[in-house]
Scaffold this active site. Structure first.
Site, PDB file in Angstrom:
ATOM      1  N   GLU A 152      -8.163  93.204 126.136  1.00  0.00           N
ATOM      2  CA  GLU A 152      -8.247  94.275 127.121  1.00  0.00           C
ATOM      3  C   GLU A 152      -9.451  94.108 128.037  1.00  0.00           C
ATOM      4  OE1 GLU A 152      -5.327  95.227 124.321  1.00  0.00           O
ATOM      5  OE2 GLU A 152      -7.429  94.699 123.933  1.00  0.00           O
ATOM      6  N   HIS A 183      -1.354 104.585 118.482  1.00  0.00           N
ATOM      7  CA  HIS A 183      -0.471 104.386 119.625  1.00  0.00           C
ATOM      8  C   HIS A 183      -0.055 105.717 120.246  1.00  0.00           C
ATOM      9  CE1 HIS A 183      -0.074 100.733 117.193  1.00  0.00           C
ATOM     10  NE2 HIS A 183       0.306 100.102 118.292  1.00  0.00           N
TER      11      HIS A 183
END
Length: 330
Positions: A67, A136
């Site tokens: 990321e 998530h």
């Protein structure tokens, strides 16, 4: 923009975002897409499906699982004249790129004295409701709203998702574009097949009413509307669309009419974005309030296990109960 005469296919949010990406990449060769599995696979939710086949590997770039790398690469691309759209596969993973996002990308224009713009859109699915579990399903929008230099967008409909993403891509500031996973496949609505934009920073009145103002965004808009339909009061529902900048003028106008305010979001209540809305209303419209401001939000605990999404999230019933409480206060 004027949509008159445009074809109107019926799309869900995932398809609407995909259409926006296709159209912007066709319109502007400087727009590129990068992220984990965004190429041949089309993204974990298939939002980038078909882009690789149409634009090739030089404009649709599968990145390593990093990321920090994705956001750092995007910033470098922007400094070189491109308009990158970076996908973080789930927003829960974005903290591995927090230094690049908050300390560098968000501050690029300021620290360079305006010599560099930062036309980067960081897209990411967020939120609960699809039984994705702890890592998530989080809703960290308040963190991004507090990072000076970032714009924060949360669409609630396919039409808005397409128009807001186009505006974000065309701007010169970094945008965190949060896509509610719960809304990717439903609802569906007519979305113009052609170019239009929805301006950032402009709220929309979804339902008009005179007794209670409900301020919300993202997936909670639909639950608020359902609660408004079932309420015995006349409820006005405002969809913020954009958290930074947020349309305080629209909210205050409604509050001055109704005198009652309910703020709804699925992120934890403590220090959530709703607190900023409440503070602004208290500072600028307290003389119009007939009852205390009320918030319905996620509890101040970690995201629930997979089987208990609905226990964690605000429901239509919780929103409806809060509306009735506000009406019964005086």
């Amino acid at each position: 923009m004027d949509n008159q005469g445009l074809a109107m296919p019926v799309l869900n949010m995932a398809k609407a975002i995909n259409a926006a990406l296709h159209e912007e990449m066709e319109r502007d060769s400087s727009v590129v897409v990068l992220g984990e599995d965004v190429g041949k696979r089309g993204g974990v939710f298939l939002v980038t499906e078909g882009l690789y086949e149409r634009f090739g590997p030089s404009r649709v770039i599968d990145t390593p699982l990093s990321e920090g790398g994705i956001i750092g690469f995007a910033m470098g691309m922007a400094m070189a004249g491109l308009r990158p759209v970076a996908e973080i596969q789930f927003v829960d993973f974005i903290w591995l790129g927090a230094d690049e996002l908050i300390n560098h990308l968000a501050k690029l224009r300021y620290r360079s004295g305006g010599n560099y713009a930062a036309p980067v859109v960081v897209r990411s699915p967020y939120g609960a409701g699809v039984k994705s579990g702890l890592y998530h399903s989080q809703s960290p929008e308040a963190h991004f709203a507090h990072a000076l230099g970032l714009k924060v967008v949360v669409p609630s409909t396919p039409y808005d998702a397409k128009g807001l993403l186009k505006s974000a891509i065309r701007g010169n500031d970094p945008v965190v574009f949060l896509e509610p996973k719960l809304l990717y496949r439903a609802p569906r609505e007519e979305v113009p097949e052609g170019d239009y934009t929805v301006p950032l920073g402009k709220a929309r009145v979804v339902a008009e009413g005179d007794d209670v103002t409900v301020v919300t965004y993202g997936s909670m808009v639909h639950r608020a509307v359902e609660a408004a339909k079932r309420a015995r009061a006349s409820v006005e529902v405002i969809d913020l669309r954009t958290l930074v900048p947020w349309d305080a003028e629209a909210v205050l106008k409604s509050v001055k009419k109704t005198g009652r305010v309910l703020i709804v979001h699925e992120a934890p209540k403590f220090a959530g974005f709703g607190a900023e809305i409440a503070a602004t209303v208290a500072e600028k419209a307290i003389d119009y309030l007939r009852v205390p401001i009320r918030r319905v939000a996620g509890p101040n605990v970690h995201q629930s296990p997979v089987a208990h999404d609905e226990l964690y999230m605000p429901t239509v019933e919780k929103i409806l109960a809060a509306v009735e409480e506000l009406m019964g206060y005086d």
